[in-house]
Scaffold this motif. Structure first.
Motif, PDB file in Angstrom:
ATOM      1  N   PHE A  21     -14.780  25.562  -2.336  1.00  0.00           N
ATOM      2  CA  PHE A  21     -15.021  26.884  -2.172  1.00  0.00           C
ATOM      3  C   PHE A  21     -16.367  27.428  -2.522  1.00  0.00           C
ATOM      4  CE2 PHE A  21     -10.386  26.729  -2.172  1.00  0.00           C
ATOM      5  CZ  PHE A  21     -10.074  27.463  -0.771  1.00  0.00           C
ATOM      6  N   LYS A  22     -16.616  28.354  -1.798  1.00  0.00           N
ATOM      7  CA  LYS A  22     -18.033  29.135  -2.069  1.00  0.00           C
ATOM      8  C   LYS A  22     -17.757  30.001  -3.489  1.00  0.00           C
ATOM      9  CE  LYS A  22     -21.682  32.269  -0.376  1.00  0.00           C
ATOM     10  NZ  LYS A  22     -22.095  33.078   0.702  1.00  0.00           N
ATOM     11  N   GLU A  23     -16.690  30.737  -3.524  1.00  0.00           N
ATOM     12  CA  GLU A  23     -16.335  31.572  -4.389  1.00  0.00           C
ATOM     13  C   GLU A  23     -14.805  31.558  -4.466  1.00  0.00           C
ATOM     14  OE1 GLU A  23     -17.425  36.206  -5.727  1.00  0.00           O
ATOM     15  OE2 GLU A  23     -17.513  35.550  -3.538  1.00  0.00           O
ATOM     16  N   MET A 171     -16.267  25.260   2.966  1.00  0.00           N
ATOM     17  CA  MET A 171     -17.228  26.313   2.266  1.00  0.00           C
ATOM     18  C   MET A 171     -16.905  27.761   2.255  1.00  0.00           C
ATOM     19  SD  MET A 171     -20.860  24.622   3.488  1.00  0.00           S
ATOM     20  CE  MET A 171     -21.023  23.084   3.475  1.00  0.00           C
ATOM     21  N   ASP A 172     -15.520  27.991   2.529  1.00  0.00           N
ATOM     22  CA  ASP A 172     -14.775  29.477   2.433  1.00  0.00           C
ATOM     23  C   ASP A 172     -14.638  30.018   0.977  1.00  0.00           C
ATOM     24  OD1 ASP A 172     -13.618  31.472   3.949  1.00  0.00           O
ATOM     25  OD2 ASP A 172     -11.628  30.790   3.396  1.00  0.00           O
ATOM     26  N   SER A 173     -14.511  31.286   1.008  1.00  0.00           N
ATOM     27  CA  SER A 173     -14.352  32.169  -0.356  1.00  0.00           C
ATOM     28  C   SER A 173     -12.727  32.632  -0.248  1.00  0.00           C
ATOM     29  CB  SER A 173     -15.192  33.285  -0.531  1.00  0.00           C
ATOM     30  OG  SER A 173     -16.520  32.599  -0.636  1.00  0.00           O
ATOM     31  N   LYS A 256     -24.881  37.724   5.122  1.00  0.00           N
ATOM     32  CA  LYS A 256     -25.138  36.470   4.559  1.00  0.00           C
ATOM     33  C   LYS A 256     -26.797  36.214   4.464  1.00  0.00           C
ATOM     34  CE  LYS A 256     -21.175  34.560   6.653  1.00  0.00           C
ATOM     35  NZ  LYS A 256     -20.712  33.608   7.499  1.00  0.00           N
ATOM     36  N   LYS A 262     -29.302  27.271   3.984  1.00  0.00           N
ATOM     37  CA  LYS A 262     -28.044  27.016   4.069  1.00  0.00           C
ATOM     38  C   LYS A 262     -27.820  25.890   4.971  1.00  0.00           C
ATOM     39  CE  LYS A 262     -23.127  28.369   3.583  1.00  0.00           C
ATOM     40  NZ  LYS A 262     -23.038  27.774   2.339  1.00  0.00           N
ATOM     41  N   LYS A 266     -26.620  22.034   4.225  1.00  0.00           N
ATOM     42  CA  LYS A 266     -25.534  21.421   4.908  1.00  0.00           C
ATOM     43  C   LYS A 266     -25.881  20.184   5.608  1.00  0.00           C
ATOM     44  CE  LYS A 266     -21.579  22.531   7.926  1.00  0.00           C
ATOM     45  NZ  LYS A 266     -21.051  23.566   8.937  1.00  0.00           N
ATOM     46  N   VAL A 341     -22.889  24.581  -0.475  1.00  0.00           N
ATOM     47  CA  VAL A 341     -21.398  25.235  -0.671  1.00  0.00           C
ATOM     48  C   VAL A 341     -21.551  26.695  -1.277  1.00  0.00           C
ATOM     49  CG1 VAL A 341     -19.234  25.413  -1.862  1.00  0.00           C
ATOM     50  CG2 VAL A 341     -19.858  23.205  -0.774  1.00  0.00           C
ATOM     51  N   LYS A 342     -22.247  26.701  -2.367  1.00  0.00           N
ATOM     52  CA  LYS A 342     -22.458  27.971  -3.046  1.00  0.00           C
ATOM     53  C   LYS A 342     -23.406  29.149  -2.506  1.00  0.00           C
ATOM     54  CE  LYS A 342     -19.357  26.684  -6.030  1.00  0.00           C
ATOM     55  NZ  LYS A 342     -18.065  27.474  -5.956  1.00  0.00           N
ATOM     56  N   LEU A 343     -24.385  28.516  -1.851  1.00  0.00           N
ATOM     57  CA  LEU A 343     -25.488  29.410  -1.598  1.00  0.00           C
ATOM     58  C   LEU A 343     -24.884  30.482  -0.379  1.00  0.00           C
ATOM     59  CD1 LEU A 343     -28.761  27.628  -1.578  1.00  0.00           C
ATOM     60  CD2 LEU A 343     -28.009  29.195  -2.891  1.00  0.00           C
TER      61      LEU A 343
END
Length: 343
Positions: A21-23, A171-173, A256, A262, A266, A341-343
């Motif tokens: 997960f991104k967040e 890469m969802d939150s 974004k 990103k 990826k 993932v995090k950016l």
């Protein structure tokens, strides 16, 4: 020994979710009592990931009621039971199996009477739509059976709302909103059928606040408008206010940033992890019929095949070149994946 096993699995899954997960945000986790019997009641959008998030993002160890079909394989059944998962049977599993729920619910009541924490998804099934569906009576049966056994039991009923931006995507939150607990004692007076309806109604209202709730009769029209407005699905209170205001009071999702960077990261991540990626893209994903399971299987690939591939890569590079280069390559691969993932 079991506690060490549970701690190890929980730690590994937590690390996997961090990379997936991104967040991950957990709001008002303090609403889950520490020293009381607790029944956690989340909405259910994202198959197994919902359960894994609760297991890793809340402080209390929990027992999970899980659909019986997951226990069909003896090996899988042994693993699931070792992780404090209990089978719950539905009509679709066959009329003869439903009676087995008697012993399952008795076990859950005994756990609650020991001040344990139990998780049950009150909707009875999962669905990716942003709608809190009608709640099944299974969770109310557990509540009333427990307080009937011991009227002094201070059972806490905690609603939990899952909020994903796009749950089927990588890469969802996710934002997990924990509501204030309802007191089971408040429903112990009066005729059981009446109290059952009252409890279901109150819990559904709470869940409809803690996650985006769209009327199923106008679902597609509403979701199209929300997507066009670019609302922030991680904030269900704001999104529900937008819906209730007729789309006049709406806040947009933050824009974004670093999109090109990103995309580049990826691509680099896919290149470094191309064997697991190919297996996912061409062997696993095409066979997934229900969109709700897509994230679960993708995550499963991530925590099994990705570490295995990195280990193989490390051994190969160590043998061909040296351990220093192999270590640098693995660290670089992990860093690229984390940034992607995090950016």
């Amino acid at each position: 020994m079991k506690q060490l096993w549970l701690f190890s699995v929980r730690t590994y899954i937590r690390a996997g979710l961090f990379f997936y997960f991104k967040e991950i945000k957990t709001i008002n986790a303090h609403n889950i009592p520490i020293n009381k019997p607790v029944l956690l009641l989340p909405n259910h959008q994202n198959a197994l990931l919902d359960a894994l998030l609760i297991a890793t993002q809340t402080k209390r160890p929990a027992y999970f009621l899980t659909r019986a079909g997951a226990f069909n394989n003896p090996i899988a059944a042994s693993i699931l039971k070792s992780l404090n998962m209990l089978p719950v049977y539905r009509i679709r599993d066959g009329w003869k199996t439903v009676s087995k729920n008697n012993s399952v619910f008795k076990t859950c009541s005994e756990l609650l009477l020991q001040n344990k924490c139990v998780v049950i998804f009150p909707e009875g099934s999962h669905n990716i739509n942003r709608t809190v569906r009608n709640l099944s009576k299974g969770f109310t049966r557990l509540v009333f059976d427990t307080i009937a056994t011991n009227k002094e039991c201070d059972l806490q009923l905690v609603p939990i709302g899952f909020n994903y931006i796009k749950p089927e995507d990588a890469m969802d939150s996710v934002a997990i909103y924990v509501g204030k607990p309802l007191q089971a004692k408040d429903y112990s007076q009066g005729e059981r059928h009446t109290m059952t309806l009252a409890l279901k109604n109150d819990m559904q209202k709470q869940l409809s606040i803690l996650t985006t709730h769209i009327d199923s009769d106008f679902y597609q029209e509403t979701i199209n408008k929300l997507d066009t407005l670019g609302v922030d699905y991680l904030n269900p209170i704001v999104v529900n206010e937008c819906i209730n205001s007729g789309f006049t009071i709406c806040e947009k999702e933050p824009k974004k940033k670093l999109i090109l960077l990103k995309k580049g990261l990826k691509s680099a991540m896919i290149f470094t992890l191309f064997p697991p990626y190919l297996i996912w893209k061409f062997l696993v994903e095409p066979k997934i019929e229900d969109i709700e399971f897509r994230a679960t299987f993708r995550f499963a690939i991530g925590i099994t095949l990705v570490p295995l591939w990195l280990l193989v890569l490390f051994i190969i590079v160590t043998f061909i070149i040296n351990i220093q280069v192999a270590s640098l390559l693995i660290i670089s691969s992990l860093l690229i994946s984390l940034l992607a993932v995090k950016l």
